[in-house]
Design a protein around this motif. Structure first.
Motif, PDB file in Angstrom:
ATOM      1  N   GLU A 199      88.460  31.641 -39.775  1.00  0.00           N
ATOM      2  CA  GLU A 199      87.478  30.559 -39.924  1.00  0.00           C
ATOM      3  C   GLU A 199      86.247  31.018 -40.683  1.00  0.00           C
ATOM      4  O   GLU A 199      85.706  30.289 -41.522  1.00  0.00           O
ATOM      5  CB  GLU A 199      87.060  30.036 -38.530  1.00  0.00           C
ATOM      6  N   ILE A 200      85.775  32.235 -40.393  1.00  0.00           N
ATOM      7  CA  ILE A 200      84.559  32.713 -41.081  1.00  0.00           C
ATOM      8  C   ILE A 200      84.832  32.888 -42.574  1.00  0.00           C
ATOM      9  O   ILE A 200      83.998  32.533 -43.414  1.00  0.00           O
ATOM     10  CB  ILE A 200      84.030  34.032 -40.474  1.00  0.00           C
ATOM     11  N   THR A 201      86.011  33.407 -42.906  1.00  0.00           N
ATOM     12  CA  THR A 201      86.368  33.576 -44.321  1.00  0.00           C
ATOM     13  C   THR A 201      86.330  32.218 -45.024  1.00  0.00           C
ATOM     14  O   THR A 201      85.731  32.072 -46.101  1.00  0.00           O
ATOM     15  CB  THR A 201      87.781  34.199 -44.441  1.00  0.00           C
ATOM     16  N   CYS A 237      81.646  38.024 -36.792  1.00  0.00           N
ATOM     17  CA  CYS A 237      80.677  38.890 -37.466  1.00  0.00           C
ATOM     18  C   CYS A 237      81.092  39.127 -38.923  1.00  0.00           C
ATOM     19  O   CYS A 237      82.276  39.174 -39.242  1.00  0.00           O
ATOM     20  CB  CYS A 237      80.622  40.202 -36.685  1.00  0.00           C
ATOM     21  N   VAL A 238      80.086  39.221 -39.802  1.00  0.00           N
ATOM     22  CA  VAL A 238      80.345  39.534 -41.204  1.00  0.00           C
ATOM     23  C   VAL A 238      79.785  40.930 -41.481  1.00  0.00           C
ATOM     24  O   VAL A 238      78.641  41.217 -41.123  1.00  0.00           O
ATOM     25  CB  VAL A 238      79.660  38.495 -42.128  1.00  0.00           C
ATOM     26  N   ARG A 239      80.586  41.803 -42.086  1.00  0.00           N
ATOM     27  CA  ARG A 239      80.110  43.151 -42.426  1.00  0.00           C
ATOM     28  C   ARG A 239      80.032  43.276 -43.931  1.00  0.00           C
ATOM     29  O   ARG A 239      81.005  42.997 -44.641  1.00  0.00           O
ATOM     30  CB  ARG A 239      81.060  44.240 -41.934  1.00  0.00           C
ATOM     31  N   ILE A 240      78.876  43.697 -44.404  1.00  0.00           N
ATOM     32  CA  ILE A 240      78.674  43.845 -45.847  1.00  0.00           C
ATOM     33  C   ILE A 240      79.097  45.254 -46.264  1.00  0.00           C
ATOM     34  O   ILE A 240      78.489  46.240 -45.848  1.00  0.00           O
ATOM     35  CB  ILE A 240      77.209  43.560 -46.216  1.00  0.00           C
ATOM     36  N   LEU A 241      80.159  45.329 -47.067  1.00  0.00           N
ATOM     37  CA  LEU A 241      80.638  46.623 -47.564  1.00  0.00           C
ATOM     38  C   LEU A 241      79.876  47.031 -48.814  1.00  0.00           C
ATOM     39  O   LEU A 241      79.688  48.202 -49.087  1.00  0.00           O
ATOM     40  CB  LEU A 241      82.134  46.563 -47.890  1.00  0.00           C
ATOM     41  N   ALA A 297      72.435  39.346 -47.042  1.00  0.00           N
ATOM     42  CA  ALA A 297      72.617  39.269 -45.588  1.00  0.00           C
ATOM     43  C   ALA A 297      71.817  38.098 -45.023  1.00  0.00           C
ATOM     44  O   ALA A 297      72.301  37.331 -44.186  1.00  0.00           O
ATOM     45  CB  ALA A 297      72.170  40.584 -44.949  1.00  0.00           C
ATOM     46  N   GLU A 298      70.583  37.932 -45.525  1.00  0.00           N
ATOM     47  CA  GLU A 298      69.712  36.858 -45.045  1.00  0.00           C
ATOM     48  C   GLU A 298      70.355  35.493 -45.308  1.00  0.00           C
ATOM     49  O   GLU A 298      70.324  34.607 -44.458  1.00  0.00           O
ATOM     50  CB  GLU A 298      68.345  36.928 -45.750  1.00  0.00           C
ATOM     51  N   MET A 299      70.940  35.324 -46.493  1.00  0.00           N
ATOM     52  CA  MET A 299      71.565  34.039 -46.848  1.00  0.00           C
ATOM     53  C   MET A 299      72.764  33.758 -45.947  1.00  0.00           C
ATOM     54  O   MET A 299      72.957  32.625 -45.490  1.00  0.00           O
ATOM     55  CB  MET A 299      72.027  34.065 -48.315  1.00  0.00           C
ATOM     56  N   ILE A 300      73.586  34.770 -45.683  1.00  0.00           N
ATOM     57  CA  ILE A 300      74.785  34.549 -44.855  1.00  0.00           C
ATOM     58  C   ILE A 300      74.373  34.206 -43.424  1.00  0.00           C
ATOM     59  O   ILE A 300      74.896  33.262 -42.821  1.00  0.00           O
ATOM     60  CB  ILE A 300      75.704  35.800 -44.882  1.00  0.00           C
ATOM     61  N   ARG A 301      73.389  34.948 -42.905  1.00  0.00           N
ATOM     62  CA  ARG A 301      72.879  34.674 -41.551  1.00  0.00           C
ATOM     63  C   ARG A 301      72.370  33.250 -41.446  1.00  0.00           C
ATOM     64  O   ARG A 301      72.708  32.511 -40.531  1.00  0.00           O
ATOM     65  CB  ARG A 301      71.714  35.632 -41.249  1.00  0.00           C
ATOM     66  N   GLU A 302      71.564  32.865 -42.426  1.00  0.00           N
ATOM     67  CA  GLU A 302      70.937  31.550 -42.362  1.00  0.00           C
ATOM     68  C   GLU A 302      71.960  30.421 -42.491  1.00  0.00           C
ATOM     69  O   GLU A 302      71.932  29.458 -41.726  1.00  0.00           O
ATOM     70  CB  GLU A 302      69.885  31.430 -43.471  1.00  0.00           C
ATOM     71  N   ARG A 303      72.882  30.530 -43.427  1.00  0.00           N
ATOM     72  CA  ARG A 303      73.809  29.421 -43.693  1.00  0.00           C
ATOM     73  C   ARG A 303      74.950  29.333 -42.687  1.00  0.00           C
ATOM     74  O   ARG A 303      75.431  28.264 -42.375  1.00  0.00           O
ATOM     75  CB  ARG A 303      74.385  29.525 -45.113  1.00  0.00           C
ATOM     76  N   GLY A 326      74.989  31.179 -39.566  1.00  0.00           N
ATOM     77  CA  GLY A 326      74.567  31.439 -38.186  1.00  0.00           C
ATOM     78  C   GLY A 326      75.419  32.496 -37.502  1.00  0.00           C
ATOM     79  O   GLY A 326      75.636  32.435 -36.291  1.00  0.00           O
ATOM     80  N   VAL A 327      75.920  33.477 -38.291  1.00  0.00           N
ATOM     81  CA  VAL A 327      76.731  34.542 -37.691  1.00  0.00           C
ATOM     82  C   VAL A 327      75.970  35.864 -37.747  1.00  0.00           C
ATOM     83  O   VAL A 327      74.978  35.993 -38.451  1.00  0.00           O
ATOM     84  CB  VAL A 327      78.075  34.729 -38.438  1.00  0.00           C
ATOM     85  N   ARG A 328      76.467  36.858 -37.004  1.00  0.00           N
ATOM     86  CA  ARG A 328      75.899  38.198 -37.051  1.00  0.00           C
ATOM     87  C   ARG A 328      76.329  38.849 -38.363  1.00  0.00           C
ATOM     88  O   ARG A 328      77.484  38.720 -38.783  1.00  0.00           O
ATOM     89  CB  ARG A 328      76.415  39.002 -35.854  1.00  0.00           C
ATOM     90  N   VAL A 329      75.383  39.508 -39.027  1.00  0.00           N
ATOM     91  CA  VAL A 329      75.700  40.182 -40.291  1.00  0.00           C
ATOM     92  C   VAL A 329      75.255  41.632 -40.177  1.00  0.00           C
ATOM     93  O   VAL A 329      74.119  41.910 -39.800  1.00  0.00           O
ATOM     94  CB  VAL A 329      74.972  39.512 -41.482  1.00  0.00           C
ATOM     95  N   GLU A 330      76.155  42.565 -40.463  1.00  0.00           N
ATOM     96  CA  GLU A 330      75.788  43.991 -40.425  1.00  0.00           C
ATOM     97  C   GLU A 330      76.152  44.636 -41.758  1.00  0.00           C
ATOM     98  O   GLU A 330      77.018  44.144 -42.463  1.00  0.00           O
ATOM     99  CB  GLU A 330      76.558  44.761 -39.348  1.00  0.00           C
ATOM    100  N   PHE A 331      75.488  45.753 -42.021  1.00  0.00           N
ATOM    101  CA  PHE A 331      75.842  46.546 -43.198  1.00  0.00           C
ATOM    102  C   PHE A 331      76.749  47.683 -42.759  1.00  0.00           C
ATOM    103  O   PHE A 331      76.436  48.370 -41.783  1.00  0.00           O
ATOM    104  CB  PHE A 331      74.585  47.137 -43.843  1.00  0.00           C
ATOM    105  N   ALA A 332      77.854  47.870 -43.485  1.00  0.00           N
ATOM    106  CA  ALA A 332      78.708  49.022 -43.203  1.00  0.00           C
ATOM    107  C   ALA A 332      77.950  50.273 -43.650  1.00  0.00           C
ATOM    108  O   ALA A 332      77.239  50.244 -44.638  1.00  0.00           O
ATOM    109  CB  ALA A 332      80.011  48.893 -43.970  1.00  0.00           C
TER     110      ALA A 332
END
Ligand code: AMP
Ligand code: MG
Length: 333
Positions: A80-82, A187-191, A198-204, A206-212
């Motif tokens: 779903e997140i994809t 959760c979305v992880r930025i590779l 990250a800010e845009m993904i979080r805002e649009r 509403g999921v947790r975003v982390e950096f690998a």
């Protein structure tokens, strides 16, 4: 390697698509950087990408598709997140990793069972995808390790004689490679950071975003190899360090007759208070810096600079992606 390379004008995307259908390798513009494309269903054609780039075969390509309707042709069981990521940010500079469809050539993904997928926005890339009717595997069109081409000129300099065709798509508007992410349970992880932040993904979403972190190099194999390095030595520093770094570099280059010609400077926002004899490029915004960074580095190489001193943008938003590329260009990661 010396091939006959056809140089195509913007409207000749039909010829580019035909060459791709015949198993050829074609360089084309996207909104991020120029890509080095082949039919993602054709293993021999995808192997030719790696030969043209001099790229290690374990560094996978991004597979480009025309629209979300074709997602299930390349990713098996997209979550779903994809789907939400593609519906919010595509077409655009976002790449999502998923389980590879069996039809995708092994060479396209460096033999991984995952595949990185993007829906590009650039009209040239879209015309070629539409005419070719197949997914196109394409890494950036630089020689391995070098900055990516973001102008037709730089694409020709990098790839003429190594590919079947290069099609002119003008200057790339984003100028940095796409944001690459994986998704997992909410959760979305930025590779790899890019223009979708990250800010845009979080805002649009509403999921947790982390950096690998560095330990994630197994997930994003490309991050293992040296990247984005021009011939010149790159010194990437914070604003306060710019002038001391220039002074120190001048001192180090004292013995060279034309020492100022040997130093290039790239700044964000403001000129230096005192004018200098060195070659300086000033970008008004982080967006402009991202768009022009690689071309500036390549231009300083063309002019024979030995050292390029670059101001690091602040570490948020698009600045995160610019800093990532500059750290690698400077050999820090
Ligand atoms: P390039 O198109 O040259 O910027 O390279 C594409 C980058 O996408 C690679 O270097 C990897 O870091 C990343 N990538 C491609 N496929 C995958 C994958 N299956 N898993 C994780 N990262 C990937
Ligand atoms: Mg690349």
């Amino acid at each position: 390697m010396s091939k006959d390379t056809v140089l195509l004008s913007t409207e000749q995307h039909g010829i580019a698509a035909r060459l791709l259908a015949e198993g050829g390798v074609v360089v084309f513009a996207t909104e991020t950087v120029y890509g080095l494309g082949a039919n993602a269903y054709d293993d021999a054609a995808c192997r030719a990408i790696f030969a043209a780039k001099g790229r290690p075969v374990d560094n996978p390509c991004i597979v480009h598709i025309l629209d979300e309707a074709r997602l299930d042709d390349v990713i098996v069981g997209a979550d779903e997140i994809t789907r939400a990521l593609f519906s919010v940010f595509s077409p655009g500079p976002l790449t999502v990793v998923g389980e590879k469809h069996a039809a995708i050539a092994p060479a396209a993904t460096g033999d991984l069972d995952t595949v990185a997928v993007r829906i590009p926005a650039h009209p040239s890339a879209r015309s070629i995808l539409r005419a070719a009717g197949v997914p196109i595997a394409a890494p950036s069109a630089n020689r391995s390790g070098k900055p990516s081409p973001t102008t037709f000129r730089a694409a020709v300099e990098a790839m003429c004689g190594r590919v079947d065709a290069i099609i002119d798509g003008g200057a790339c508007s984003v100028g940095l490679e796409s944001t690459v992410v994986t998704t997992e349970s909410g959760c979305v992880r930025i590779l790899r950071p890019g223009a979708i932040t990250a800010e845009m993904i979080r805002e649009r979403l509403g999921v947790r975003v982390e950096f690998a972190n560095g330990g994630e190099s197994r997930v994003s194999p490309g991050t293992r190899h040296p990247h984005y390095r021009p011939d010149a030595r790159v010194l990437a520093v914070e604003r306060a360090e710019i002038e001391p770094t220039i002074a120190r570099t001048r001192g180090e280059m004292r013995t060279q007759p034309d020492r100022d010609a040997g130093i290039g400077i790239i700044l964000l926002g403001d000129e230096l208070p005192e004018s200098t004899e060195t070659r300086t490029i000033v970008f008004p915004t982080v967006e402009a810096m991202a768009a022009g960074l690689y071309e500036s580095l390549l231009e300083f190489d063309r002019r024979g600079c030995g050292v390029v001193i670059v101001e690091m943008p602040p570490p948020y938003g698009l600045g995160t992606a610019v800093r990532d590329r500059l750290n690698r260009a400077a050999g820090r990661e």
